[in-house]
Design a protein around this motif. Structure first.
Motif, PDB file in Angstrom:
ATOM      1  N   THR A  94     -32.638-120.807  28.207  1.00  0.00           N
ATOM      2  CA  THR A  94     -33.133-121.385  29.448  1.00  0.00           C
ATOM      3  C   THR A  94     -32.817-122.877  29.422  1.00  0.00           C
ATOM      4  OG1 THR A  94     -35.360-121.696  28.538  1.00  0.00           O
ATOM      5  CG2 THR A  94     -34.954-119.677  29.772  1.00  0.00           C
ATOM      6  N   VAL A  95     -32.310-123.380  30.533  1.00  0.00           N
ATOM      7  CA  VAL A  95     -31.949-124.789  30.658  1.00  0.00           C
ATOM      8  C   VAL A  95     -32.633-125.324  31.907  1.00  0.00           C
ATOM      9  CG1 VAL A  95     -30.075-126.449  30.932  1.00  0.00           C
ATOM     10  CG2 VAL A  95     -29.702-124.356  29.584  1.00  0.00           C
ATOM     11  N   ALA A  96     -33.454-126.348  31.741  1.00  0.00           N
ATOM     12  CA  ALA A  96     -34.156-126.957  32.871  1.00  0.00           C
ATOM     13  C   ALA A  96     -33.603-128.355  33.097  1.00  0.00           C
ATOM     14  CB  ALA A  96     -35.656-127.003  32.595  1.00  0.00           C
ATOM     15  N   ILE A  97     -33.325-128.666  34.356  1.00  0.00           N
ATOM     16  CA  ILE A  97     -32.686-129.929  34.704  1.00  0.00           C
ATOM     17  C   ILE A  97     -33.428-130.559  35.877  1.00  0.00           C
ATOM     18  CG2 ILE A  97     -30.526-131.047  35.379  1.00  0.00           C
ATOM     19  CD1 ILE A  97     -29.183-128.287  34.530  1.00  0.00           C
ATOM     20  N   VAL A  98     -33.813-131.813  35.713  1.00  0.00           N
ATOM     21  CA  VAL A  98     -34.396-132.577  36.818  1.00  0.00           C
ATOM     22  C   VAL A  98     -33.347-133.574  37.281  1.00  0.00           C
ATOM     23  CG1 VAL A  98     -36.217-134.180  37.527  1.00  0.00           C
ATOM     24  CG2 VAL A  98     -36.736-132.350  35.908  1.00  0.00           C
ATOM     25  N   THR A 106     -22.661-132.168  38.109  1.00  0.00           N
ATOM     26  CA  THR A 106     -22.184-131.012  37.363  1.00  0.00           C
ATOM     27  C   THR A 106     -22.405-131.302  35.895  1.00  0.00           C
ATOM     28  OG1 THR A 106     -20.521-130.503  39.031  1.00  0.00           O
ATOM     29  CG2 THR A 106     -20.203-129.534  36.855  1.00  0.00           C
ATOM     30  N   LEU A 107     -22.990-130.347  35.220  1.00  0.00           N
ATOM     31  CA  LEU A 107     -23.323-130.476  33.801  1.00  0.00           C
ATOM     32  C   LEU A 107     -22.454-129.505  33.025  1.00  0.00           C
ATOM     33  CD1 LEU A 107     -25.363-131.393  31.572  1.00  0.00           C
ATOM     34  CD2 LEU A 107     -26.729-129.423  32.234  1.00  0.00           C
ATOM     35  N   THR A 108     -21.852-129.957  31.933  1.00  0.00           N
ATOM     36  CA  THR A 108     -21.038-129.095  31.091  1.00  0.00           C
ATOM     37  C   THR A 108     -21.796-128.765  29.815  1.00  0.00           C
ATOM     38  OG1 THR A 108     -19.018-130.093  31.965  1.00  0.00           O
ATOM     39  CG2 THR A 108     -18.819-128.857  29.915  1.00  0.00           C
ATOM     40  N   GLY A 120     -26.715-114.465  35.047  1.00  0.00           N
ATOM     41  CA  GLY A 120     -27.899-115.295  34.894  1.00  0.00           C
ATOM     42  C   GLY A 120     -28.712-115.366  36.164  1.00  0.00           C
ATOM     43  N   ARG A 121     -29.748-116.169  36.086  1.00  0.00           N
ATOM     44  CA  ARG A 121     -30.592-116.443  37.248  1.00  0.00           C
ATOM     45  C   ARG A 121     -30.847-117.933  37.308  1.00  0.00           C
ATOM     46  NH1 ARG A 121     -35.741-112.567  37.420  1.00  0.00           N
ATOM     47  NH2 ARG A 121     -35.962-113.270  35.277  1.00  0.00           N
ATOM     48  N   LEU A 122     -31.097-118.396  38.509  1.00  0.00           N
ATOM     49  CA  LEU A 122     -31.391-119.804  38.740  1.00  0.00           C
ATOM     50  C   LEU A 122     -32.577-119.905  39.680  1.00  0.00           C
ATOM     51  CD1 LEU A 122     -30.793-122.894  38.854  1.00  0.00           C
ATOM     52  CD2 LEU A 122     -29.119-122.371  40.667  1.00  0.00           C
ATOM     53  N   TRP A 123     -33.535-120.722  39.302  1.00  0.00           N
ATOM     54  CA  TRP A 123     -34.654-121.060  40.180  1.00  0.00           C
ATOM     55  C   TRP A 123     -34.522-122.540  40.508  1.00  0.00           C
ATOM     56  CZ3 TRP A 123     -35.085-117.899  35.987  1.00  0.00           C
ATOM     57  CH2 TRP A 123     -35.561-116.600  36.220  1.00  0.00           C
ATOM     58  N   VAL A 124     -34.693-122.879  41.775  1.00  0.00           N
ATOM     59  CA  VAL A 124     -34.556-124.268  42.205  1.00  0.00           C
ATOM     60  C   VAL A 124     -35.744-124.652  43.081  1.00  0.00           C
ATOM     61  CG1 VAL A 124     -33.157-125.925  43.501  1.00  0.00           C
ATOM     62  CG2 VAL A 124     -32.032-124.146  42.167  1.00  0.00           C
ATOM     63  N   SER A 157     -24.114-126.471  38.160  1.00  0.00           N
ATOM     64  CA  SER A 157     -24.271-127.389  39.288  1.00  0.00           C
ATOM     65  C   SER A 157     -25.739-127.746  39.451  1.00  0.00           C
ATOM     66  CB  SER A 157     -23.773-126.735  40.577  1.00  0.00           C
ATOM     67  OG  SER A 157     -22.397-126.510  40.497  1.00  0.00           O
ATOM     68  N   VAL A 158     -25.973-128.994  39.777  1.00  0.00           N
ATOM     69  CA  VAL A 158     -27.339-129.483  39.935  1.00  0.00           C
ATOM     70  C   VAL A 158     -27.451-130.158  41.299  1.00  0.00           C
ATOM     71  CG1 VAL A 158     -29.168-130.863  38.908  1.00  0.00           C
ATOM     72  CG2 VAL A 158     -27.374-129.902  37.449  1.00  0.00           C
ATOM     73  N   LEU A 159     -28.261-129.566  42.164  1.00  0.00           N
ATOM     74  CA  LEU A 159     -28.449-130.098  43.519  1.00  0.00           C
ATOM     75  C   LEU A 159     -29.124-131.464  43.495  1.00  0.00           C
ATOM     76  CD1 LEU A 159     -29.728-126.889  45.346  1.00  0.00           C
ATOM     77  CD2 LEU A 159     -27.464-127.944  45.528  1.00  0.00           C
ATOM     78  N   PRO A 160     -28.913-132.254  44.550  1.00  0.00           N
ATOM     79  CA  PRO A 160     -29.637-133.533  44.659  1.00  0.00           C
ATOM     80  C   PRO A 160     -31.140-133.285  44.760  1.00  0.00           C
ATOM     81  CG  PRO A 160     -27.969-133.305  46.391  1.00  0.00           C
ATOM     82  CD  PRO A 160     -28.045-132.004  45.678  1.00  0.00           C
ATOM     83  N   LEU A 161     -31.924-134.237  44.308  1.00  0.00           N
ATOM     84  CA  LEU A 161     -33.386-134.168  44.382  1.00  0.00           C
ATOM     85  C   LEU A 161     -33.857-132.744  44.084  1.00  0.00           C
ATOM     86  CD1 LEU A 161     -33.982-136.411  47.521  1.00  0.00           C
ATOM     87  CD2 LEU A 161     -34.475-136.988  45.139  1.00  0.00           C
ATOM     88  N   SER A 162     -33.729-132.346  42.827  1.00  0.00           N
ATOM     89  CA  SER A 162     -34.042-130.959  42.494  1.00  0.00           C
ATOM     90  C   SER A 162     -34.561-130.790  41.078  1.00  0.00           C
ATOM     91  CB  SER A 162     -32.788-130.089  42.648  1.00  0.00           C
ATOM     92  OG  SER A 162     -31.819-130.444  41.679  1.00  0.00           O
ATOM     93  N   ILE A 163     -35.216-129.672  40.907  1.00  0.00           N
ATOM     94  CA  ILE A 163     -35.624-129.157  39.602  1.00  0.00           C
ATOM     95  C   ILE A 163     -34.952-127.792  39.514  1.00  0.00           C
ATOM     96  CG2 ILE A 163     -37.549-128.392  38.177  1.00  0.00           C
ATOM     97  CD1 ILE A 163     -39.244-130.283  40.208  1.00  0.00           C
TER      98      ILE A 163
END
Length: 171
Positions: A94-98, A106-108, A120-124, A157-163
């Motif tokens: 599990t990887v959590a990104i703020v 974009t995170l590698t 996988g699954r993604l919760w935003v 990918s990490v959306l703007p203003l997101s968890i």
């Protein structure tokens, strides 16, 4: 007269970052508590309605989907705040990104001793307005959105203003 505080989406970003700090220091922090209803709560109520605060959504998301075995994360990812953990069976990372910025990132990933399955699954939890909040008897402005993923590579990918919380099975 009842004066109630509202917790905004910007507060949810702060709660997630606070949880990340606790996860990074889980060798010395073994318990954290919150008051779940009204005053400093995660649920706001009236006599007939209730709403999950944006901050409460963060607690629920991490409680139900973040792993239990900490994984060291290295690198300079500023301004992103990133933590990772294995599920107890070590079959899923599990990887959590703020992302507190108004820009997509974009995170590698560079995994050692594991390979992603591609699914996988993604919760935003995301909102373009940091001052968005949920109010009893009103449609929620801030929500958790879930997506099934396929073709997952080592780039996230990490959306703007997101968890964002990724659940990534490994082999």
């Amino acid at each position: 007269m009842c004066i109630r505080d509202s917790y905004y989406f910007k507060d949810a970003l702060g709660v997630a970052r606070g949880l990340h700090e606790m996860f990074r220091n889980s060798d010395i922090i073994f318990m954290a508590n919150t008051h779940p209803v009204n005053v400093h709560g995660q649920v706001k109520t009236t006599k007939t309605e209730a709403a999950m605060e944006a901050t409460g959504l963060v607690w629920a998301l991490y409680r139900h989907h973040f792993g239990t075995l900490p994984v060291a994360v290295s690198g300079d990812f500023a301004p992103l705040d990133i933590v990772a953990a294995w599920t107890e069976d070590r079959k899923t990372l599990t990887v959590a990104i703020v992302n507190p910025t108004e820009y997509e990132h974009t995170l590698t990933l560079a995994l050692k001793n594991a390979q992603l399955t591609g699914a996988g699954r993604l919760w935003v939890i995301a909102h373009s307005d940091p001052m968005a909040y949920n109010e009893p008897a009103q449609p929620p402005q801030v929500m958790i959105e879930e997506q099934q993923l396929s073709g997952v590579s080592n780039e996230l990918s990490v959306l703007p203003l997101s968890i964002s919380l990724y659940e990534l099975p490994v082999r």
